[in-house]
Scaffold this motif. Structure first.
Motif, PDB file in Angstrom:
ATOM      1  N   ASN A   3       0.836  -1.205   0.000  1.00  0.00           N
ATOM      2  CA  ASN A   3       0.000   0.000   0.000  1.00  0.00           C
ATOM      3  C   ASN A   3       0.869   1.252   0.000  1.00  0.00           C
ATOM      4  OD1 ASN A   3      -2.449  -1.344  -0.076  1.00  0.00           O
ATOM      5  ND2 ASN A   3      -2.629  -1.423   2.144  1.00  0.00           N
ATOM      6  N   ARG A   6       2.169   2.081  -3.407  1.00  0.00           N
ATOM      7  CA  ARG A   6       1.154   2.784  -4.193  1.00  0.00           C
ATOM      8  C   ARG A   6       1.050   4.243  -3.730  1.00  0.00           C
ATOM      9  NH1 ARG A   6      -1.318  -2.281  -4.097  1.00  0.00           N
ATOM     10  NH2 ARG A   6      -2.445  -1.835  -2.168  1.00  0.00           N
ATOM     11  N   ASN A   7       1.032   4.438  -2.398  1.00  0.00           N
ATOM     12  CA  ASN A   7       0.952   5.801  -1.866  1.00  0.00           C
ATOM     13  C   ASN A   7       2.110   6.659  -2.372  1.00  0.00           C
ATOM     14  OD1 ASN A   7      -0.231   4.323   1.067  1.00  0.00           O
ATOM     15  ND2 ASN A   7      -1.428   5.825  -0.059  1.00  0.00           N
ATOM     16  N   CYS A  44       0.168   6.350   4.019  1.00  0.00           N
ATOM     17  CA  CYS A  44       1.075   5.212   4.194  1.00  0.00           C
ATOM     18  C   CYS A  44       1.399   5.044   5.674  1.00  0.00           C
ATOM     19  CB  CYS A  44       2.353   5.429   3.398  1.00  0.00           C
ATOM     20  SG  CYS A  44       3.681   4.276   3.813  1.00  0.00           S
ATOM     21  N   GLY A  47      -0.949   3.335   8.160  1.00  0.00           N
ATOM     22  CA  GLY A  47      -1.120   1.891   8.062  1.00  0.00           C
ATOM     23  C   GLY A  47      -0.292   1.106   9.071  1.00  0.00           C
TER      24      GLY A  47
END
Length: 77
Positions: A3, A6-7, A44, A47
């Motif tokens: 993730n 992607r961020n 990010c 998370g």
């Protein structure tokens, strides 16, 4: 971590767009896209219970760029 990848890919895209807007004197969008980059970085970080040490420098760089861009935009309005 996927993730975050992607961020940060999105953050890089937003920073590139912000730079393009700055070059064309579109300061409103410069500020907007810089803020979006910071948001991606923070997304990010959220998370994790504790942000991994390897991500902290990236977050700091994105935040510094956004702060600088916001100051520039405020001075150019």
């Amino acid at each position: 971590m996927m993730n975050c990848l992607r961020n940060y890919n999105d953050a890089v895209d937003y920073l590139n767009r912000s730079n393009d807007f700055y070059k064309s004197a579109d300061y409103k969008n410069t500020s907007l896209y810089s803020s979006l980059a910071v948001h991606e970085s923070l997304s990010c970080n959220h998370g994790f219970n504790e942000v991994p040490s390897q991500l902290k420098p990236l977050s700091e760089v994105v935040q510094e760029f956004s702060n600088l861009s916001a100051r520039i935009v405020d001075n150019l309005k």
